[in-house]
Write a protein that holds these residues in place. Sequence first.
Motif, PDB file in Angstrom:
ATOM      1  N   GLU A   4      -0.156   5.559  -1.093  1.00 28.99           N
ATOM      2  CA  GLU A   4      -0.097   5.882   0.324  1.00 28.99           C
ATOM      3  C   GLU A   4      -1.520   6.017   0.833  1.00 28.99           C
ATOM      4  OE1 GLU A   4       4.068   8.128   0.943  1.00 28.99           O
ATOM      5  OE2 GLU A   4       2.458   9.344   0.083  1.00 28.99           O
ATOM      6  N   ALA A   5      -1.744   5.519   2.044  1.00 32.01           N
ATOM      7  CA  ALA A   5      -3.086   5.565   2.607  1.00 32.01           C
ATOM      8  C   ALA A   5      -3.008   5.544   4.122  1.00 32.01           C
ATOM      9  CB  ALA A   5      -3.901   4.377   2.113  1.00 32.01           C
ATOM     10  N   ARG A  10      -1.431   0.962   0.408  1.00 28.50           N
ATOM     11  CA  ARG A  10      -2.566   0.142  -0.002  1.00 28.50           C
ATOM     12  C   ARG A  10      -2.354  -0.305  -1.445  1.00 28.50           C
ATOM     13  NH1 ARG A  10      -7.498   2.927   1.495  1.00 28.50           N
ATOM     14  NH2 ARG A  10      -6.489   4.594   0.371  1.00 28.50           N
ATOM     15  N   VAL A  11      -2.496  -1.609  -1.668  1.00 27.27           N
ATOM     16  CA  VAL A  11      -2.408  -2.163  -3.021  1.00 27.27           C
ATOM     17  C   VAL A  11      -3.826  -2.320  -3.539  1.00 27.27           C
ATOM     18  CG1 VAL A  11      -1.608  -4.097  -4.439  1.00 27.27           C
ATOM     19  CG2 VAL A  11      -0.262  -3.372  -2.456  1.00 27.27           C
ATOM     20  N   THR A  12      -4.051  -1.846  -4.769  1.00 30.04           N
ATOM     21  CA  THR A  12      -5.398  -1.847  -5.337  1.00 30.04           C
ATOM     22  C   THR A  12      -5.463  -2.568  -6.683  1.00 30.04           C
ATOM     23  OG1 THR A  12      -4.984   0.288  -6.377  1.00 30.04           O
ATOM     24  CG2 THR A  12      -6.005   0.314  -4.183  1.00 30.04           C
ATOM     25  N   ALA A  13      -4.456  -3.363  -6.982  1.00 33.55           N
ATOM     26  CA  ALA A  13      -4.412  -4.068  -8.263  1.00 33.55           C
ATOM     27  C   ALA A  13      -4.122  -5.540  -8.018  1.00 33.55           C
ATOM     28  CB  ALA A  13      -3.313  -3.474  -9.149  1.00 33.55           C
ATOM     29  N   PRO A  14      -4.470  -6.390  -8.963  1.00 29.92           N
ATOM     30  CA  PRO A  14      -4.100  -7.797  -8.826  1.00 29.92           C
ATOM     31  C   PRO A  14      -2.582  -7.935  -8.693  1.00 29.92           C
ATOM     32  CG  PRO A  14      -5.672  -7.524 -10.610  1.00 29.92           C
ATOM     33  CD  PRO A  14      -5.241  -6.149 -10.194  1.00 29.92           C
ATOM     34  N   MET A  15      -2.150  -8.802  -7.805  1.00 34.27           N
ATOM     35  CA  MET A  15      -0.716  -9.048  -7.617  1.00 34.27           C
ATOM     36  C   MET A  15      -0.365 -10.333  -8.366  1.00 34.27           C
ATOM     37  SD  MET A  15      -0.055  -7.835  -3.685  1.00 34.27           S
ATOM     38  CE  MET A  15       1.734  -7.703  -3.918  1.00 34.27           C
ATOM     39  N   SER A  33      10.749   7.226  -1.017  1.00 31.60           N
ATOM     40  CA  SER A  33      10.328   8.618  -0.858  1.00 31.60           C
ATOM     41  C   SER A  33      10.539   9.146   0.556  1.00 31.60           C
ATOM     42  CB  SER A  33       8.852   8.779  -1.233  1.00 31.60           C
ATOM     43  OG  SER A  33       8.024   8.244  -0.209  1.00 31.60           O
ATOM     44  N   GLY A  34      10.670   8.258   1.517  1.00 27.03           N
ATOM     45  CA  GLY A  34      10.884   8.687   2.888  1.00 27.03           C
ATOM     46  C   GLY A  34       9.605   9.015   3.633  1.00 27.03           C
ATOM     47  N   GLN A  35       8.452   8.891   2.989  1.00 25.83           N
ATOM     48  CA  GLN A  35       7.176   9.169   3.656  1.00 25.83           C
ATOM     49  C   GLN A  35       6.835   8.079   4.672  1.00 25.83           C
ATOM     50  OE1 GLN A  35       5.339  11.967   3.216  1.00 25.83           O
ATOM     51  NE2 GLN A  35       6.992  12.659   1.908  1.00 25.83           N
ATOM     52  N   LEU A  42       0.737  -2.491   5.256  1.00 31.80           N
ATOM     53  CA  LEU A  42       0.524  -2.746   3.832  1.00 31.80           C
ATOM     54  C   LEU A  42      -0.844  -3.409   3.706  1.00 31.80           C
ATOM     55  CD1 LEU A  42       1.591  -2.848   0.909  1.00 31.80           C
ATOM     56  CD2 LEU A  42       2.633  -5.043   1.478  1.00 31.80           C
ATOM     57  N   ASP A  43      -1.835  -2.655   3.287  1.00 31.05           N
ATOM     58  CA  ASP A  43      -3.212  -3.137   3.216  1.00 31.05           C
ATOM     59  C   ASP A  43      -3.460  -3.792   1.861  1.00 31.05           C
ATOM     60  OD1 ASP A  43      -5.902  -3.627   3.411  1.00 31.05           O
ATOM     61  OD2 ASP A  43      -6.475  -1.536   3.710  1.00 31.05           O
TER      62      ASP A  43
END
Length: 97
Positions: A4-5, A10-15, A33-35, A42-43
Amino acid sequence: MIEEAEGGLRVTAPMVIANARALLEAGHRLLRSGQQSGETLLDLAGVDEVDSSALSVIFAWQQRGGERGVTLRIANPPASMISLAALYGVSELLPLA
């Protein structure tokens, strides 16, 4: 991997295929989670490598988000992801911000 960001994710790993299952499950947990609600960014600025599995993961997250009333919008997609989407004829399905 995915976190969460600032009101989004935010994705911080190779996809890539090696990470696809872990990314899919982590994203589903965050969406469950409902957050997140409404339109969620989606960054992908931290993603330096993608393969075709990245598209599958994003489409699965879109579906899960839709079930929960969350609309994902992709920011900073890698150029290679855009190229893959065009190659497979699914560019219009990517919810770019």
